[in-house]
Motif scaffolding. Structure first.
Motif, PDB file in Angstrom:
ATOM      1  N   VAL A  17      -2.096  13.033   5.812  1.00 31.11           N
ATOM      2  CA  VAL A  17      -1.705  11.638   5.624  1.00 31.11           C
ATOM      3  C   VAL A  17      -0.397  11.592   4.841  1.00 31.11           C
ATOM      4  CG1 VAL A  17      -2.368   9.398   4.690  1.00 31.11           C
ATOM      5  CG2 VAL A  17      -4.117  10.934   5.591  1.00 31.11           C
ATOM      6  N   ASP A  18       0.584  10.928   5.435  1.00 26.11           N
ATOM      7  CA  ASP A  18       1.889  10.822   4.772  1.00 26.11           C
ATOM      8  C   ASP A  18       2.127   9.420   4.247  1.00 26.11           C
ATOM      9  OD1 ASP A  18       2.693  13.422   5.086  1.00 26.11           O
ATOM     10  OD2 ASP A  18       3.571  13.081   7.078  1.00 26.11           O
ATOM     11  N   TYR A  19       2.699   9.371   3.070  1.00 26.51           N
ATOM     12  CA  TYR A  19       3.088   8.095   2.488  1.00 26.51           C
ATOM     13  C   TYR A  19       4.601   8.040   2.362  1.00 26.51           C
ATOM     14  CZ  TYR A  19      -1.808   7.456   1.315  1.00 26.51           C
ATOM     15  OH  TYR A  19      -3.174   7.313   1.397  1.00 26.51           O
ATOM     16  N   ALA A  20       5.157   6.866   2.696  1.00 22.00           N
ATOM     17  CA  ALA A  20       6.615   6.707   2.619  1.00 22.00           C
ATOM     18  C   ALA A  20       6.944   5.279   2.201  1.00 22.00           C
ATOM     19  CB  ALA A  20       7.246   7.006   3.981  1.00 22.00           C
ATOM     20  N   LEU A  21       8.142   5.090   1.703  1.00 25.15           N
ATOM     21  CA  LEU A  21       8.580   3.765   1.291  1.00 25.15           C
ATOM     22  C   LEU A  21       8.987   2.925   2.490  1.00 25.15           C
ATOM     23  CD1 LEU A  21      10.770   4.577  -1.843  1.00 25.15           C
ATOM     24  CD2 LEU A  21       8.442   3.690  -1.790  1.00 25.15           C
ATOM     25  N   THR A  22       8.695   1.638   2.436  1.00 28.47           N
ATOM     26  CA  THR A  22       9.230   0.705   3.412  1.00 28.47           C
ATOM     27  C   THR A  22      10.613   0.248   2.929  1.00 28.47           C
ATOM     28  OG1 THR A  22       8.333  -1.188   2.245  1.00 28.47           O
ATOM     29  CG2 THR A  22       6.924  -0.153   3.881  1.00 28.47           C
ATOM     30  N   THR A  23      11.244  -0.608   3.706  1.00 33.13           N
ATOM     31  CA  THR A  23      12.520  -1.166   3.262  1.00 33.13           C
ATOM     32  C   THR A  23      12.340  -1.925   1.950  1.00 33.13           C
ATOM     33  OG1 THR A  23      13.215  -1.433   5.557  1.00 33.13           O
ATOM     34  CG2 THR A  23      14.439  -2.662   3.900  1.00 33.13           C
ATOM     35  N   LEU A  24      11.267  -2.709   1.918  1.00 33.54           N
ATOM     36  CA  LEU A  24      10.950  -3.436   0.685  1.00 33.54           C
ATOM     37  C   LEU A  24      10.750  -2.475  -0.481  1.00 33.54           C
ATOM     38  CD1 LEU A  24      10.294  -6.154  -0.628  1.00 33.54           C
ATOM     39  CD2 LEU A  24       7.916  -5.862   0.100  1.00 33.54           C
ATOM     40  N   GLY A  25      10.040  -1.388  -0.202  1.00 41.30           N
ATOM     41  CA  GLY A  25       9.800  -0.388  -1.241  1.00 41.30           C
ATOM     42  C   GLY A  25      11.079   0.249  -1.721  1.00 41.30           C
ATOM     43  N   ARG A  26      11.994   0.500  -0.779  1.00 45.33           N
ATOM     44  CA  ARG A  26      13.256   1.123  -1.164  1.00 45.33           C
ATOM     45  C   ARG A  26      14.088   0.192  -2.053  1.00 45.33           C
ATOM     46  NH1 ARG A  26      14.537   1.960   4.011  1.00 45.33           N
ATOM     47  NH2 ARG A  26      12.574   2.945   4.564  1.00 45.33           N
ATOM     48  N   SER A  27      13.876  -1.105  -1.869  1.00 37.17           N
ATOM     49  CA  SER A  27      14.618  -2.061  -2.693  1.00 37.17           C
ATOM     50  C   SER A  27      14.146  -2.017  -4.147  1.00 37.17           C
ATOM     51  CB  SER A  27      14.455  -3.479  -2.147  1.00 37.17           C
ATOM     52  OG  SER A  27      13.205  -4.021  -2.503  1.00 37.17           O
ATOM     53  N   LEU A  28      13.032  -1.334  -4.352  1.00 36.48           N
ATOM     54  CA  LEU A  28      12.495  -1.201  -5.705  1.00 36.48           C
ATOM     55  C   LEU A  28      13.046   0.009  -6.443  1.00 36.48           C
ATOM     56  CD1 LEU A  28       8.681  -1.993  -5.696  1.00 36.48           C
ATOM     57  CD2 LEU A  28      10.391  -2.785  -7.312  1.00 36.48           C
ATOM     58  N   LEU A  29      13.661   0.909  -5.696  1.00 32.93           N
ATOM     59  CA  LEU A  29      14.078   2.176  -6.283  1.00 32.93           C
ATOM     60  C   LEU A  29      15.044   1.999  -7.448  1.00 32.93           C
ATOM     61  CD1 LEU A  29      14.459   4.675  -3.330  1.00 32.93           C
ATOM     62  CD2 LEU A  29      12.903   4.775  -5.274  1.00 32.93           C
ATOM     63  N   SER A  37       8.927  11.036   2.541  1.00 37.87           N
ATOM     64  CA  SER A  37       7.477  10.902   2.512  1.00 37.87           C
ATOM     65  C   SER A  37       6.817  12.100   1.832  1.00 37.87           C
ATOM     66  CB  SER A  37       6.950  10.763   3.943  1.00 37.87           C
ATOM     67  OG  SER A  37       7.168  11.963   4.658  1.00 37.87           O
ATOM     68  N   LEU A  38       5.639  11.835   1.311  1.00 33.75           N
ATOM     69  CA  LEU A  38       4.838  12.877   0.684  1.00 33.75           C
ATOM     70  C   LEU A  38       3.386  12.720   1.109  1.00 33.75           C
ATOM     71  CD1 LEU A  38       6.112  13.009  -3.031  1.00 33.75           C
ATOM     72  CD2 LEU A  38       6.553  14.667  -1.203  1.00 33.75           C
ATOM     73  N   ARG A  39       2.650  13.838   1.058  1.00 36.04           N
ATOM     74  CA  ARG A  39       1.228  13.791   1.382  1.00 36.04           C
ATOM     75  C   ARG A  39       0.448  13.368   0.141  1.00 36.04           C
ATOM     76  NH1 ARG A  39      -0.344  19.290   4.363  1.00 36.04           N
ATOM     77  NH2 ARG A  39      -2.223  18.052   4.587  1.00 36.04           N
ATOM     78  N   TYR A  40      -0.795  12.982   0.392  1.00 33.04           N
ATOM     79  CA  TYR A  40      -1.671  12.561  -0.696  1.00 33.04           C
ATOM     80  C   TYR A  40      -1.722  13.616  -1.808  1.00 33.04           C
ATOM     81  CZ  TYR A  40      -5.909  10.944  -3.032  1.00 33.04           C
ATOM     82  OH  TYR A  40      -6.809  10.511  -3.954  1.00 33.04           O
ATOM     83  N   THR A  41      -1.961  14.847  -1.421  1.00 30.87           N
ATOM     84  CA  THR A  41      -2.101  15.917  -2.408  1.00 30.87           C
ATOM     85  C   THR A  41      -0.797  16.175  -3.150  1.00 30.87           C
ATOM     86  OG1 THR A  41      -3.599  16.910  -0.800  1.00 30.87           O
ATOM     87  CG2 THR A  41      -3.063  18.212  -2.752  1.00 30.87           C
ATOM     88  N   GLU A  42       0.296  16.062  -2.451  1.00 29.49           N
ATOM     89  CA  GLU A  42       1.585  16.280  -3.110  1.00 29.49           C
ATOM     90  C   GLU A  42       1.817  15.232  -4.194  1.00 29.49           C
ATOM     91  OE1 GLU A  42       4.117  18.301   0.564  1.00 29.49           O
ATOM     92  OE2 GLU A  42       3.959  16.118   0.458  1.00 29.49           O
ATOM     93  N   LEU A  43       1.432  14.009  -3.885  1.00 25.74           N
ATOM     94  CA  LEU A  43       1.552  12.957  -4.896  1.00 25.74           C
ATOM     95  C   LEU A  43       0.663  13.255  -6.104  1.00 25.74           C
ATOM     96  CD1 LEU A  43       1.634   9.740  -2.680  1.00 25.74           C
ATOM     97  CD2 LEU A  43       3.417  10.501  -4.254  1.00 25.74           C
ATOM     98  N   ALA A  44      -0.554  13.678  -5.801  1.00 25.89           N
ATOM     99  CA  ALA A  44      -1.503  13.962  -6.875  1.00 25.89           C
ATOM    100  C   ALA A  44      -0.978  15.052  -7.799  1.00 25.89           C
ATOM    101  CB  ALA A  44      -2.846  14.371  -6.287  1.00 25.89           C
ATOM    102  N   GLN A  45      -0.326  16.060  -7.206  1.00 30.97           N
ATOM    103  CA  GLN A  45       0.203  17.150  -8.025  1.00 30.97           C
ATOM    104  C   GLN A  45       1.421  16.702  -8.821  1.00 30.97           C
ATOM    105  OE1 GLN A  45       0.872  20.049  -4.992  1.00 30.97           O
ATOM    106  NE2 GLN A  45      -1.249  20.818  -5.023  1.00 30.97           N
ATOM    107  N   ARG A  46       2.233  15.915  -8.165  1.00 32.68           N
ATOM    108  CA  ARG A  46       3.479  15.481  -8.784  1.00 32.68           C
ATOM    109  C   ARG A  46       3.237  14.575  -9.990  1.00 32.68           C
ATOM    110  NH1 ARG A  46       9.017  13.902  -6.934  1.00 32.68           N
ATOM    111  NH2 ARG A  46      10.024  14.118  -8.969  1.00 32.68           N
ATOM    112  N   ILE A  47       2.270  13.691  -9.841  1.00 31.75           N
ATOM    113  CA  ILE A  47       2.013  12.707 -10.884  1.00 31.75           C
ATOM    114  C   ILE A  47       0.881  13.191 -11.768  1.00 31.75           C
ATOM    115  CG2 ILE A  47       1.420  10.316 -11.360  1.00 31.75           C
ATOM    116  CD1 ILE A  47       2.541   9.650  -8.582  1.00 31.75           C
ATOM    117  N   ASN A  48       1.271  13.780 -12.853  1.00 32.55           N
ATOM    118  CA  ASN A  48       0.339  14.430 -13.748  1.00 32.55           C
ATOM    119  C   ASN A  48      -0.609  13.422 -14.398  1.00 32.55           C
ATOM    120  OD1 ASN A  48      -0.696  15.867 -16.117  1.00 32.55           O
ATOM    121  ND2 ASN A  48       0.764  17.427 -15.470  1.00 32.55           N
ATOM    122  N   GLY A  49      -1.904  13.682 -14.280  1.00 35.06           N
ATOM    123  CA  GLY A  49      -2.869  12.876 -15.007  1.00 35.06           C
ATOM    124  C   GLY A  49      -3.485  11.735 -14.215  1.00 35.06           C
TER     125      GLY A  49
END
Lengths: 118, 118
Positions: B78-90, B35-47
């Motif tokens: 706030v933490d975001y994480a993949l569900t099982t369905l989400g992991r099937s997308l990896l 899982s990652l926090r909102y801000t961590e995602l924002a930093q990670r994904i440039n633009g």
DNA sequence: CGGCATCCCCCGGGATACTG
DNA sequence: CAGTATCCCGGGGGATGCCG
């Protein structure tokens, strides 16, 4: 070369955009068994407008994914086919469609549950 | 159920749209290790703009691909994480990025050749 | 910190009509 | 048949400002 899809200006982002484009995926998949004519593509891909079909085909041609062959006959005949690079995309496109068809039920269920929440 | 991605109104088209969305792919990939926090995602994904990040996360949550967990602390977390369905997308996301990074050179070459033609 | 809300602009993309 | 050309509209998406 530095290729980091997370970087804003990395050209691999543009590749993601191209593959992400629904029309591109459908066109590439349609050509998996061999070349097709413009009209055949238009019929096969339900809902695509002539403008978008032409535009997407031009983009795919520019990116070296499809070839465009004009036959000097009347009436005109133009065939589109995958390049080697384009064929390397087939596995990805199939995987994409397989996932979609396999998990569409789960997604629709999740949406219904989400939408019926207070 | 009838699932034909070539059909205009097939819901699997919507799945294609979601997966096709560049932001979705980048978010799912970012969450592959946990899982990652909102801000961590924002930093990670440039633009990505806050609006698009939130909007895409909501869509992914609605589709049952990510979970959103609010911790009652100050400051909020706030933490975001993949569900099982989400992991099937990896696998798909990785394949997508692998293809992009592997073939970006070919694509750029093809573009240059195409653009420098008479 | 993690968002909604609002404004606003721009252009993706559909519909239609016309040509080589 | 295989496109181009033109028009036009909706909404995607950035910027900014305000809450809990």
């Amino acid at each position: 070369m530095e290729t980091d899809v997370y970087a804003k200006n990395c050209p691999s982002r543009q590749v993601l955009d191209r593959i992400g484009d629904a029309w591109s995926v459908l066109i590439v998949s349609s050509l998996k068994d061999g070349s097709l004519r413009y009209t055949e593509l238009a019929q096969r891909i339900n809902g695509v407008s002539p403008k978008m079909l032409t535009q997407t085909l031009r983009g795919l041609e520019r990116d070296g994914i499809v070839t465009r062959t004009v036959h000097a006959v009347v009436p005109p005949r133009v065939d589109y086919a995958l390049t080697t690079l384009g064929r390397s995309l087939l596995g990805l496109c199939n995987a994409l469609q397989d996932w979609a068809e396999l998990h569409i039920g789960d997604v629709l269920d999740a949406r219904e549950a989400y939408d019926s929440r207070p």
